[in-house]
Design an enzyme around this catalytic site. Structure first.
Site, PDB file in Angstrom:
ATOM      1  N   GLY A  63       0.834  -1.197   0.000  1.00 22.45           N
ATOM      2  CA  GLY A  63       0.000   0.000   0.000  1.00 22.45           C
ATOM      3  C   GLY A  63       0.869   1.247   0.000  1.00 22.45           C
ATOM      4  O   GLY A  63       0.692   2.153   0.800  1.00 22.45           O
ATOM      5  N   SER A  64       1.830   1.286  -0.938  1.00 20.38           N
ATOM      6  CA  SER A  64       2.921   2.270  -0.888  1.00 20.38           C
ATOM      7  C   SER A  64       2.653   3.554  -1.649  1.00 20.38           C
ATOM      8  O   SER A  64       3.494   4.455  -1.639  1.00 20.38           O
ATOM      9  CB  SER A  64       4.199   1.638  -1.462  1.00 20.38           C
ATOM     10  N   ASP A  68      -2.875  -6.711  -7.277  1.00 24.57           N
ATOM     11  CA  ASP A  68      -3.731  -7.025  -6.142  1.00 24.57           C
ATOM     12  C   ASP A  68      -2.917  -7.633  -5.001  1.00 24.57           C
ATOM     13  O   ASP A  68      -2.490  -8.781  -5.081  1.00 24.57           O
ATOM     14  CB  ASP A  68      -4.828  -7.999  -6.601  1.00 24.57           C
ATOM     15  N   ALA A  69      -2.734  -6.853  -3.935  1.00 22.31           N
ATOM     16  CA  ALA A  69      -1.945  -7.329  -2.796  1.00 22.31           C
ATOM     17  C   ALA A  69      -2.608  -8.493  -2.081  1.00 22.31           C
ATOM     18  O   ALA A  69      -1.936  -9.247  -1.369  1.00 22.31           O
ATOM     19  CB  ALA A  69      -1.705  -6.190  -1.815  1.00 22.31           C
ATOM     20  N   TYR A  90     -16.451   5.262  13.528  1.00 25.01           N
ATOM     21  CA  TYR A  90     -15.137   4.725  13.231  1.00 25.01           C
ATOM     22  C   TYR A  90     -14.721   3.653  14.239  1.00 25.01           C
ATOM     23  O   TYR A  90     -14.938   2.465  14.008  1.00 25.01           O
ATOM     24  CB  TYR A  90     -14.076   5.845  13.160  1.00 25.01           C
ATOM     25  N   VAL A 114      -5.542  14.073   6.023  1.00 17.05           N
ATOM     26  CA  VAL A 114      -6.471  14.051   4.895  1.00 17.05           C
ATOM     27  C   VAL A 114      -5.960  13.028   3.893  1.00 17.05           C
ATOM     28  O   VAL A 114      -4.886  13.199   3.307  1.00 17.05           O
ATOM     29  CB  VAL A 114      -6.572  15.436   4.230  1.00 17.05           C
ATOM     30  N   THR A 115      -6.685  11.935   3.732  1.00 17.47           N
ATOM     31  CA  THR A 115      -6.325  10.895   2.778  1.00 17.47           C
ATOM     32  C   THR A 115      -7.542  10.546   1.934  1.00 17.47           C
ATOM     33  O   THR A 115      -8.670  10.910   2.267  1.00 17.47           O
ATOM     34  CB  THR A 115      -5.836   9.621   3.488  1.00 17.47           C
TER      35      THR A 115
END
Length: 404
Positions: free
Chosen positions: A52-53, A115-116, A243, A283-284
């Protein structure tokens, strides 16, 4: 090579195109913002796998790992290539920029796109570790946020949901119209039903992380003292119902339980450990999809201003702890805490007061809206200082190919 003048076109927080030059500059700015460390000789850095880099904290882990620890190794993400109608995804361009920085720094990084969750990717990574990186992996950083996952063992596809558990949740949220005018609304999210919790845990919990460790251990690729970290978030009581106490929170709890199981196993086999790292708010592309998080983050920035700690600084601190440059600081549940600045009592009290007072009429004086709006655009390479957005840019940037 295709060149276009690109303007931001969006539907809410989702943008249709990304800006290559803006993404490149953004990564360069992260590199400059990351504190320097002692020089690591070329080819001598630890071997790392970051899953997920290309975005958010995974990107920060990659950039900080390069600069603070001199890592080499393999970076995995899942991005879309450019087409005749659309640019590539922002992560595609950020990956290309990161590869350029790694090459200039003399670090051997291989970037894989796929696809990881699949065993195909796990086999490809294992082969590379064996053939290119001496057959030993020192670190694995797991930073995957996905809407769905297909379990390669069963072929079953699971879908994650953002829902509270037990009862509906009504919360304030922040939206912007097409002209960027902010509005504070109240939204209600219905409770999890049926197997929503189990589905979300299957996607966002620790199952795939554990499968990665088992796969690499089965190939004998974990170095003595191997360490792995899954990146996580807890957040404020203001957002807890949707969350930490919701379906995503159930997945995070599973992730933490997986860390304890893996750590016991790794300690016995290679003298290693597995932990979760609780990061602070940012913020992502993932966080903007969660009701209330946009409002909360804007208010948090309004309280903290420049004292809000950016992801690359947080991940620099993580690498320092992993490599022994700083003491490993764990909480009572064995988690690395990089969010103490956010959850400090005085900060949360101030944010809570602003949350209670937040309306469409008052929000401009309570939250840093200019910063938040620009941060959302920067996720896609827009609103980055120093970039000429009137100039045409090449959009068909190739995926980085490793040197021989």
């Amino acid at each position: 090579m295709s060149e276009r003048v690109l303007i931001p076109r969006n539907r809410g927080f989702l943008f249709l195109d990304s800006h290559p030059a803006g993404c490149e500059r953004l990564v360069a700015d992260m590199w400059q913002a990351c504190p320097d460390s002692a020089d690591v000789p070329e080819g001598a850095g630890p071997v790392a796998l970051i899953i997920g880099s290309s975005a958010g904290y995974g990107l920060a882990a990659t950039v900080a790992g390069l600069k603070r620890a001199g890592i080499r190794g393999i970076m995995v993400s899942f991005e879309k290539a450019p087409t005749e109608r659309r640019t590539a995804t922002a992560g595609w361009y950020r990956t290309a920029a990161t590869a350029d920085i790694a090459r200039t720094a003399g670090r051997d990084l291989v970037f894989l796109n796929g696809d990881a969750f699949s065993d195909t990717m796990k086999n490809q990574v294992a082969d590379l570790i064996e053939q290119r990186f001496g057959g030993r992996l020192d670190y694995l950083i797991y930073s995957v946020a996905a809407p769905r996952r297909t379990d390669p063992a069963t072929g079953t596809t699971y879908a994650s949901v953002l829902k509270p558990i037990g009862r509906a949740n009504r919360t304030k949220t922040l939206v912007f119209d097409d002209q960027g005018v902010p509005e504070v609304r109240e939204v209600e999210t219905g409770p999890a039903e049926g197997d929503d919790v189990e589905q979300t845990v299957a996607v966002m919990g620790g199952a795939d992380w554990e499968r990665w460790i088992e796969h690499l251990a089965g190939r004998g690729l974990l170095a003595e003292g191997f360490a792995t970290v899954a990146l996580s978030y807890i957040g404020s009581p203001l957002t807890a119902a949707i969350y930490r106490q919701g379906t995503i929170g159930a997945a995070k709890a599973h992730l933490e339980a997986t860390a304890r199981t893996l750590s016991e196993r790794l300690d016995k086999t290679v003298g290693g450990r597995a932990v979760t790292s609780v990061n602070g708010a940012a913020v992502t592309q993932s966080s903007t999809a969660i009701p209330g998080i946009a409002l909360y983050t804007g208010l948090l920035r309004g309280v903290l201003g420049e004292d809000l700690v950016p992801p690359v600084h947080q991940l620099a601190a993580l690498w320092d702890q992993l490599t022994g440059a700083a003491p490993l600081a764990l909480d009572d549940e064995g988690r690395i805490r990089l969010d103490t600045w956010e959850l400090a009592e005085d900060v949360q009290t101030a944010v809570t007061e602003r949350w209670a007072a937040a309306t469409t009429d008052t929000i401009a004086g309570l939250a840093d809206l200019d910063w938040f709006h620009a941060e959302v655009q920067r996720l896609y390479g827009f609103s980055v200082p120093g970039v000429d957005y009137t100039a045409a840019v090449a959009t068909d940037i190739p995926w980085p190919v490793p040197t021989s």
